[in-house]
Design an enzyme around this catalytic site. Structure first.
Site, PDB file in Angstrom:
ATOM      1  N   ASP A 168      24.507   9.548  13.109  1.00 37.62           N
ATOM      2  CA  ASP A 168      23.440   8.992  12.270  1.00 37.62           C
ATOM      3  C   ASP A 168      23.702   9.284  10.801  1.00 37.62           C
ATOM      4  O   ASP A 168      22.768   9.365   9.990  1.00 37.62           O
ATOM      5  CB  ASP A 168      22.084   9.553  12.700  1.00 37.62           C
ATOM      6  CG  ASP A 168      22.024  11.071  12.610  1.00 37.62           C
ATOM      7  OD1 ASP A 168      23.082  11.686  12.376  1.00 37.62           O
ATOM      8  OD2 ASP A 168      20.930  11.650  12.769  1.00 37.62           O
ATOM      9  N   LEU A 171      20.075  10.224   8.604  1.00 41.10           N
ATOM     10  CA  LEU A 171      18.769   9.725   9.038  1.00 41.10           C
ATOM     11  C   LEU A 171      17.919  10.886   9.534  1.00 41.10           C
ATOM     12  O   LEU A 171      18.392  11.765  10.267  1.00 41.10           O
ATOM     13  CB  LEU A 171      18.940   8.683  10.145  1.00 41.10           C
ATOM     14  CG  LEU A 171      19.752   7.434   9.786  1.00 41.10           C
ATOM     15  CD1 LEU A 171      19.805   6.490  10.980  1.00 41.10           C
ATOM     16  CD2 LEU A 171      19.170   6.728   8.574  1.00 41.10           C
TER      17      LEU A 171
END
Length: 671
Positions: free
Chosen positions: A340, A298
């Protein structure tokens, strides 16, 4: 519907049944004794009485006594025992020589019992009154007077009558009868008890043990106990044991899920992802088809955590999981392999088809706003693709290729898709250079331990030190954040942990800091490698007996998530030899509270992101307060990180936090 009884009721029933049985046996045996008295004892007594009467009469006859004198003898015999009646009847042979006496003839003809006795049979009859007829058999000495008789003939019958109440039973008979009855009764009682206990208790317990052995041998937590019993207590054992199995199975399934899945998103973790990847490589070799893996990172996710907090960051990760899952096939495997970072296996999918799937994921993520509090955010991600077997023929090569592709996408400006190829040598060279730097630092002994003091909030005294890894590079020292990620990916983390642990404990020995606790950060691979155990044991052997063992290992959430079951076993084993544990960065994710439940740690280190702003942020203050309260209820000490000013320290004192570390107390330094 089954009806159950209790052991008290069972005992009562057994006693009552035994009592009724004994009464029945006693009654039956009484009838038997009575009959035996009539049949045997009465015969003996009556025969003796008849014999005595005959001998008395015979003695008188030898003296030549008259009929009247003989009758007088019988009268006197009857007077001796008023309730006994003795009569004598002459046989036809005697009547022929001496005539009948009284109504002897009528009695011989009309009384069948007398007639039977006249034929030479002794007769015993009667219930309430015993009647015994004793035939007088002619013997040789009788022939002198009874000239018309011969030996063996019947001269007459003595008739003895007496009531059953007068029957005399010998003491020996009574004792023997009682012994027989007692033995029989005891056998009956024990037989009943054996049958009842065997059927209702022993057999269910044997069945219970057999089922437990089966559960253990098959490791079948889904199996349940079913006992054939009517005893409530045994049934309760069955019910509670099955409830315990339910709890164990639920606990086991939760642990299994924690070991295979990311607790926050429910996706597979890195360990399970690599298992699926290994399986997919074998399947592709067998069926000769291609497949594709994706690495997803991300973009700017740290900004969300810093701006909205870790709790909001966790919610974003859940939303992203839903977005990705809704755009994948059921056969595709989605995993969260880092904070992430996500990974996907696309079975039987070529690069071209895989690229279309990735573009769908990228576009869907970019176009789906995520609500956070009173705001909405749009996320993007960088995607790396690797195809089997073009980018690698084993999982190591595929993971490296997809990682390189993801880094390539990051460098290309993010929110893009990249594929690793031969032109990516620059990135591979950079990683290789970092790896070579780490290798040289290890070989040249440039990995050094730094320590940051941990103070008691209450007393203001130094409680211990957190030992941190640094690499000496000329005149400067590199912090762990600058090399630890590459060290973990290239397999140097365990070696660095070993060096820091060894040197840190050596410094504690050399400076005699036995009264200070030393905290070490060890990677998961180091924990499961087990090499550190001997180092700590050797250190403890040198520690004075007056001090408690003072080594604590800190566990990070990102480390714990990959193997919850194994880590629980390690903690339990190591605590037995005096090693304590601390949960590090507690509060950085919802899963932290789960680890607090399952891990038997001694300390909780409150995430510095909450601590550093408690002076100006009421929400952070509430978080710290409740984390401390929960930890205290679990019997754990709390350590606050990022304590950088006096105001923060004072608030921590008010909350009751046990220990603290941060720049306010001191920066990391060499001992």
């Amino acid at each position: 519907m089954n009806s159950y009884t209790t052991y008290k009721k069972l005992i009562a029933k057994t006693v009552i049944l035994s009592l009724l049985t004994s009464l029945a046996v006693a009654f039956i045996y009484g009838i038997y004794i009575k009959k035996r008295a009539i049949d045997d004892l009465a015969r003996v007594d009556a025969r003796k009485t008849s014999r005595l009467a005959f001998e008395a009469l015979y003695s008188a006859m030898e003296k030549g006594w008259s009929k009247q004198e003989l009758d007088a003898i019988i009268v006197r015999l009857n007077e001796v025992e008023p309730q006994m009646k003795i009569s004598a009847y002459r046989s036809p042979i005697v009547a022929e020589l001496f005539g009948d006496h009284g109504n002897d003839k009528a009695i011989r003809e009309n009384d069948p019992m007398v007639a039977k006795a006249m034929r030479g049979e002794d007769v015993l009859t009667g219930d309430e009154e015993i009647r015994y007829l004793y035939p007088i058999v002619v013997k040789q000495k009788c022939l002198a007077c009874h000239t018309n008789a011969k030996v063996g003939d019947i001269n007459g019958v003595i008739d003895v009558r007496f009531p059953v109440a007068n029957l005399k039973i010998s003491l020996t008979t009574m004792i023997n009868s009682f012994i027989v009855f007692f033995v029989f009764f005891t056998i009956i009682i024990f037989a009943i008890l054996y049958y009842k206990l065997n059927k209702l208790l022993v057999q269910p317990i044997k069945q219970f043990i057999g089922m437990i052995q089966e559960i253990i041998s098959n490791n079948d937590m889904a199996k349940r106990i079913s006992l054939k019993t009517k005893i409530m207590e045994v049934k309760n054992i069955e019910n509670y044991f099955n409830k315990m199995l339910d709890s164990i199975q639920d606990y086991y399934e939760k642990l299994q899920e924690l070991s295979d899945r990311d607790y926050l998103t429910g996706l597979y973790n890195r360990r399970k992802f690599e298992e699926f990847l290994t399986y997919e490589v074998k399947r592709s070799v067998r069926h000769r088809h291609k497949f594709t893996i994706l690495m997803i990172d991300l973009d700017n996710f740290k900004y969300i955590n810093d701006t909205y907090g870790h709790a909001s960051g966790d919610l974003v990760l859940k939303e992203v999981t839903q977005i990705f899952a809704s755009n994948l096939r059921n056969a595709d495997i989605l995993a969260r392999i880092g904070g992430d970072e996500f990974a996907v296996i696309l079975p039987e999918t070529s690069y071209e088809n895989g690229h279309a799937v990735v573009e769908k994921l990228r576009a869907s993520l970019e176009s789906t706003p995520i609500s956070l509090m009173f705001d909405q955010v749009s996320l993007t991600a960088s995607f790396g693709i690797a195809e089997y077997p073009e980018q690698g023929e084993n999982i190591e090569a595929l993971l490296t290729g997809s990682d390189l592709a993801m880094y390539k996408a990051k460098r290309a400006g993010k929110n893009t898709i990249a594929r690793a190829d031969q032109s990516d040598q620059e990135m591979a060279t950079e990683i290789q250079k970092k790896g070579e730097f780490l290798r040289r630092a290890i070989d040249e002994d440039r990995v050094e331990p730094f320590v940051q003091p941990i103070y008691s909030v209450k007393t203001g005294e130094i409680y211990g030190y957190e030992v941190l890894a640094r690499i000496r590079d000329g005149e400067r020292y590199m912090a762990a954040g600058q090399f630890i990620e590459v060290a973990e990916s290239l397999g140097f983390a365990c070696k660095i942990d070993q060096i820091i642990l060894t040197k840190g404990l050596m410094a504690r020995e050399e400076r005699s800091l036995w009264n200070k606790r030393f905290f070490f950060n060890l990677s998961t691979k180091s924990l499961f490698g087990g090499e550190y155990i001997d180092v700590i044991k050797s250190h403890y052997e040198k520690e004075p007996e007056s001090f408690q063992s003072g080594v604590t290992i800190e566990i990070l959430e990102r480390e714990a998530i990959h193997n919850v079951n194994g880590l629980m076993d390690i903690i339990e084993e190591m605590k037995e030899i005096g090693i304590s544990f601390a949960l590090d960065d507690f509060g950085s994710g919802f899963s932290s509270f789960v680890y607090l439940k399952y891990f038997d740690t001694d300390f909780v280190k409150i995430d510095g992101e909450f601590v550093k702003n408690i002076v100006v942020n009421e929400k952070d203050r509430i978080f710290v307060k409740h984390i401390h309260q929960i930890s205290k209820e679990f019997g754990k000490k709390t350590i606050a990180e990022y304590v950088e000013d006096e105001e923060t320290l004072q608030i921590l004192k008010e909350i009751g936090v046990d220990y603290a570390q941060g720049f306010h107390y001191g920066r990391p330094h060499q001992l």
